[in-house]
Structures are given as C-alpha cells and as structure tokens.
Design a protein around this motif. Structure first.
Motif, short mmCIF file in Angstrom:
data_model
loop_
_atom_site.label_atom_id
_atom_site.label_comp_id
_atom_site.label_asym_id
_atom_site.label_seq_id
_atom_site.Cartn_x
_atom_site.Cartn_y
_atom_site.Cartn_z
N ALA A 67 4.35 -4.72 -4.02
CA ALA A 67 4.19 -3.08 -3.49
C ALA A 67 3.90 -3.00 -2.67
N GLY A 68 3.15 -4.20 -1.68
CA GLY A 68 2.53 -4.24 0.21
C GLY A 68 3.58 -4.23 0.73
N ILE A 69 4.98 -5.17 0.25
CA ILE A 69 6.21 -5.20 1.28
C ILE A 69 6.96 -4.52 1.35
N GLU A 70 7.12 -3.17 -0.16
CA GLU A 70 7.74 -2.56 0.03
C GLU A 70 6.98 -1.20 0.67
N GLY A 71 5.75 -1.14 0.71
CA GLY A 71 5.15 -0.08 1.66
C GLY A 71 5.25 -0.72 3.38
N ALA A 72 4.94 -1.22 3.63
CA ALA A 72 5.27 -2.37 4.75
C ALA A 72 6.74 -1.99 5.97
N ASP A 121 15.27 -5.12 -2.76
CA ASP A 121 16.17 -5.38 -1.52
C ASP A 121 15.77 -6.51 -0.43
N VAL A 122 14.00 -6.47 -0.36
CA VAL A 122 13.97 -7.34 0.47
C VAL A 122 14.32 -8.50 0.63
#
Length: 180
Positions: A11-16, A23-24
């Motif tokens: 979730a943190g990676i998605e937010g950043a 996709d990341v």
C-alpha cells in the motif's frame, strides 16, 4: 514475517508511485527483468501457464483469493522464471551484494530467520530458503549463494511438502559437487 506487514508495504508503494502494486511488480520484477511469468496472481485473467490446484484426495481445489496480499503471498511464476530469478538474485543483478547481506542476515534476537528468508547451513554449506503456499499449491526455493546453486520446487497439491523434495535434490547435487 508478516503477510499483513508486506501488504502494508505494498500500500505504501502504491501511494508513493501512484501505480497499482501489480503494475510495479511487473515493471520492476516481471517484465522488467525478463521474467514474463513472474506477476501478481489474478485468477480473473487467463494464464496458459497456470496449473490446476488439487486437494490431497486429487480433487480440484478452489484457489484462495489472494488479491489483497500480493507482496505477502500473492505472486505466481513458472519454475523456470523462479530459477532465473534465483540466479539473478545470487549474481547481484537484482540487489547489490551489500543489500543481499542485509537481507540474509539474521537479527541477534532470532536464530534462523532474516528478512523473509530462512538462513542456515545444509551439508555444511550456507543456505537461504523461502517457502510459500496457498490452497493446492506449495513452493520452495533453496539457494546456496556461495555455490551459485538454486533448487526450485513447485507442487500443485494441497498438504504436499516441497521442502523435502528440495532437500533431496540439494543432497543429490551436493554429494557429487567437486570440493572447492
């Protein structure tokens, strides 16, 4: 290890990044490294390489909904791509040797568990291990970085033990390797 901790990380990676974790993962690991089968598992999408899952009585199992935990157990890949990933990891193509040292160092408060990996020795050789499972599927990756050797086992049957098979394969290989 905490599945929920890895989910929170996602979730943190998605937010950043402003991108979905799927996709990341694809950009950084899957197609980004040429590992086309390494991806977030999405059972709503057809995948010609995905096997059926089975219960211990050999009836077909219903896959778990793992869409909420891609980083904590929601990835899929072929054995070939997992073996290639393992080689790239050990060769320092994904993380630097310093980062791998940190990843595979057991904290003083623990005896054999580092950052998501079990660490120890096997037949006197430094060994790193990672397993994963869901209903009807079990995976085991056993690496020997100093020997540049990896064993990957995928089993599509509930309550199977890929650890035993990986241990048997590693035993067979280590007994015939020439001394360093």
């Amino acid at each position: 290890y905490s599945t929920h901790g890895y989910t929170l990380l996602g979730a943190g990676i998605e937010g950043a990044t402003g991108q979905s974790i799927a996709d990341v993962l694809d950009a950084e690991l899957g197609s980004g490294l040429g590992l086309e089968t390494l991806r977030a598992e999405n059972r709503d999408e057809e995948n010609e390489y995905r096997t059926s899952l089975y219960n211990t009585n050999n009836s077909e199992a219903t896959a778990d909904n793992i869409s909420w935990k891609f980083l904590g157990g929601g990835l899929e890949a072929s054995a070939y791509d997992l073996a290639r990933f393992s080689g790239m990891l050990m060769d320092g193509e994904i993380l630097s040797q310093v980062a791998l040292g940190q990843l595979w160092t057991v904290p003083e408060s623990n005896t054999s568990y580092a950052m998501g990996w079990s660490v120890g020795t096997f037949q006197g050789e430094f060994s790193i291990r990672k397993d994963g499972s869901q209903t009807g599927a079990n995976t085991y990756v056993r690496l020997f970085p100093e020997l540049e050797l990896g064993v990957v086992v995928l089993i599509n049957r509930r309550n199977s033990d890929p650890d035993d098979l990986s241990r048997d394969v590693a035993n067979a290989i280590l007994t015939v390797l020439p001394p360093p």
